[in-house]
Design a protein around this motif. Structure first.
Motif, short mmCIF file in Angstrom:
data_model
loop_
_atom_site.label_atom_id
_atom_site.label_comp_id
_atom_site.label_asym_id
_atom_site.label_seq_id
_atom_site.Cartn_x
_atom_site.Cartn_y
_atom_site.Cartn_z
N GLU A 111 0.82 -1.19 0.00
CA GLU A 111 0.00 0.00 0.00
C GLU A 111 0.87 1.26 0.00
N GLN A 112 0.60 2.14 -0.94
CA GLN A 112 1.38 3.36 -1.10
C GLN A 112 1.38 4.22 0.17
N HIS A 113 0.21 4.41 0.76
CA HIS A 113 0.10 5.33 1.88
C HIS A 113 0.81 4.79 3.12
N HIS A 114 0.76 3.48 3.34
CA HIS A 114 1.50 2.91 4.46
C HIS A 114 3.00 3.07 4.24
N THR A 115 3.45 2.81 3.01
CA THR A 115 4.87 2.95 2.72
C THR A 115 5.33 4.39 2.94
N ALA A 116 4.55 5.35 2.47
CA ALA A 116 4.90 6.75 2.67
C ALA A 116 4.91 7.10 4.16
N TRP A 117 3.92 6.57 4.90
CA TRP A 117 3.87 6.81 6.35
C TRP A 117 5.10 6.26 7.05
N MET A 118 5.56 5.10 6.63
CA MET A 118 6.76 4.52 7.25
C MET A 118 7.94 5.48 7.12
N SER A 138 8.26 -7.26 -0.57
CA SER A 138 7.25 -8.23 -0.95
C SER A 138 7.33 -8.48 -2.45
N PHE A 139 6.32 -9.17 -3.00
CA PHE A 139 6.28 -9.40 -4.44
C PHE A 139 5.84 -8.13 -5.15
N TYR A 140 4.57 -7.76 -4.98
CA TYR A 140 4.09 -6.52 -5.57
C TYR A 140 4.78 -5.34 -4.89
N GLY A 141 5.33 -4.46 -5.66
CA GLY A 141 6.04 -3.32 -5.10
C GLY A 141 7.50 -3.62 -4.83
N GLY A 142 7.76 -4.64 -4.06
CA GLY A 142 9.13 -4.94 -3.67
C GLY A 142 9.99 -5.46 -4.80
N LEU A 143 9.47 -6.44 -5.57
CA LEU A 143 10.27 -6.98 -6.67
C LEU A 143 10.49 -5.91 -7.73
N LEU A 183 -7.20 -0.78 -2.19
CA LEU A 183 -6.35 -0.07 -3.13
C LEU A 183 -7.14 0.51 -4.30
N PHE A 184 -8.02 -0.29 -4.87
CA PHE A 184 -8.70 0.15 -6.07
C PHE A 184 -9.89 1.06 -5.78
N ALA A 185 -10.29 1.14 -4.50
CA ALA A 185 -11.33 2.09 -4.11
C ALA A 185 -10.75 3.43 -3.70
N ASP A 186 -9.44 3.51 -3.55
CA ASP A 186 -8.79 4.72 -3.06
C ASP A 186 -8.81 5.81 -4.14
N THR A 187 -9.40 6.96 -3.83
CA THR A 187 -9.44 8.06 -4.78
C THR A 187 -8.30 9.06 -4.56
N ARG A 188 -7.49 8.83 -3.52
CA ARG A 188 -6.35 9.72 -3.25
C ARG A 188 -5.05 8.91 -3.43
N ARG A 189 -4.79 8.59 -4.67
CA ARG A 189 -3.62 7.78 -4.98
C ARG A 189 -2.37 8.64 -5.08
N ILE A 190 -1.25 8.01 -4.75
CA ILE A 190 0.04 8.68 -4.89
C ILE A 190 0.59 8.40 -6.29
N PRO A 223 -2.14 3.60 -14.17
CA PRO A 223 -1.20 2.97 -13.24
C PRO A 223 -1.96 2.12 -12.23
N VAL A 224 -1.24 1.21 -11.57
CA VAL A 224 -1.80 0.50 -10.42
C VAL A 224 -1.15 1.07 -9.16
N PRO A 225 -1.89 1.12 -8.04
CA PRO A 225 -1.41 1.84 -6.85
C PRO A 225 -0.45 1.02 -5.98
N PHE A 226 0.71 0.68 -6.55
CA PHE A 226 1.72 -0.06 -5.82
C PHE A 226 2.74 0.92 -5.22
N SER A 227 3.64 0.38 -4.42
CA SER A 227 4.52 1.22 -3.61
C SER A 227 5.73 1.78 -4.35
N GLU A 228 6.00 1.34 -5.58
CA GLU A 228 7.19 1.84 -6.29
C GLU A 228 7.21 3.36 -6.44
N VAL A 229 6.03 3.99 -6.53
CA VAL A 229 6.01 5.44 -6.69
C VAL A 229 6.60 6.15 -5.47
N VAL A 230 6.63 5.46 -4.35
CA VAL A 230 7.22 6.01 -3.13
C VAL A 230 8.68 5.58 -2.98
#
Length: 349
Positions: A111-118, A138-143, A183-190, A223-230
């Motif tokens: 999740e983008q927002h959790h990653t940014a919060w970290m 993890s797999f999604y985002g991490g790989l 993730l897909f319901a989030d309207t405030r994507r990073i 785009p898909v809302p994965f953590s790479e953008v952070v």
């Protein structure tokens, strides 16, 4: 003020929070197969006992709202691997407990927002405690982050990084289904464009990503809302970062109706993850990893990171994404030697 508590020595066990979920069980079993002491932790006492009988490891029950129990868990361990998503709901309580107890931390968040919060909220507490916290391992985002780091090594002018996931046979667990719905319901994507992070509504589109043969070009959700953008902009000097996922992945009939399938069925997923790095002059590089069973890949990846931390091999105090926490190419080569995927990376210039 007393000095910060030092992280526990590597003789301490590794705690797995969310140990009774599919990923948590894989993580705990892999640690035990390596001869590591493990604490099986989570919220369901009955499920923990059943897993303890199977793996021969102690348990620690801790609800997310029981801060004392979470701190006690972290206080018993050298590293805490957090496997219980969605991290939107579970991440903050477990991460805070780890930092307050001086325990290294690894999570599976995408999740983008959790990653940014970290990065925003936990870096200073981690440095005070003298611990390393790794998010999105993890797999999604991490790989995707690791591949981007390996492919972009040495590049100083990067126009665009795209991480593209081609996944078939994905069978979502209960936790993964809840995460996908959030993730897909989030309207405030990073997003990351023009060299800066933005937050707001994003209109999804169809794109075509040029996977090499035998896969070939595929229609993608972008785009898909994965953590790479952070995570990627922290180590690649890119002006734009985007993650994409094959459109057919969620169109497969059993993707969202397979919460209770057998582990052997769940292990049948196939994937190719690619990173395309385009330079400012139009040139570029690409790399990819192709394999089976994204769940096992995710679990073993977090174990590899946690074992390094337990043995004193971390990057130092603070919060890190995957490709900041480990040397990306060397780490990917280690994962390849474990049989998790076949790796293709560009020749070094």
């Amino acid at each position: 003020m007393s000095p910060p508590q030092s992280p526990h020595q590597d003789s301490s066990p590794v705690a797995v929070y969310g140990a009774t979920g599919h990923t948590g069980r894989l993580v705990a079993a892999d640690l035990r197969a390596r001869g590591r002491d493990v604490i099986l932790a989570g919220r369901d006492a009955g499920a923990l006992k059943a897993l303890a009988d199977e793996l021969g490891a102690p348990v620690h029950q801790a609800a997310l709202d029981d801060h004392d129990a979470l701190r006690e868990l972290a206080g018993r361990a050298s590293v805490l691997i957090h496997c219980a998503g969605p991290f939107t709901h579970t991440g903050q309580a477990v991460a805070r407990a780890a930092a307050e107890s001086g325990c290294h931390y690894v999570d599976h968040a995408l999740e983008q927002h959790h990653t940014a919060w970290m990065f925003d909220a936990m870096d200073e507490p981690a440095r005070r405690a003298g611990i390393t916290m790794v998010t999105a391992m993890s797999f999604y985002g991490g790989l995707g982050d690791l591949l981007a780091g390996a492919v972009a090594t040495g590049m100083t002018d990067v126009e665009r990084v795209i991480t593209a996931y081609a996944v078939s046979g994905w069978r979502l667990t209960t936790g993964a289904k809840k995460t996908a719905e959030l993730l897909f319901a989030d309207t405030r994507r990073i997003t990351f464009t023009d060299g800066a992070r933005h937050v707001g509504y994003v209109e999804p589109r169809n794109a075509v990503f040029p996977f090499p043969p035998p896969l070939g070009p595929r229609t993608m959700i972008a785009p898909v809302p994965f953590s790479e953008v952070v995570t990627v902009p922290r180590h690649v000097p890119a002006r734009r970062v985007e993650a994409q996922l094959t459109a057919h992945t969620f169109q497969e009939e059993q993707a969202f109706t397979s919460e209770h399938v057998a582990a052997a069925t769940r292990s049948g997923s196939e994937f190719t993850v690619a990173a395309q790095v385009i330079a400012g002059d139009g040139g570029g590089r690409a790399g990819r990893a192709s394999g089976r069973d994204l769940w096992r890949m995710s679990a073993v990846t977090s174990v590899e990171a946690a074992v390094r931390l337990a043995d004193g091999g971390g990057p130092g105090p603070g919060v890190y994404g995957p490709a900041e926490a480990v040397p990306a190419e060397a780490f990917l080569r280690d994962l390849e030697r474990l049989g998790l995927f076949t790796l293709t990376l560009p020749e070094k210039p």
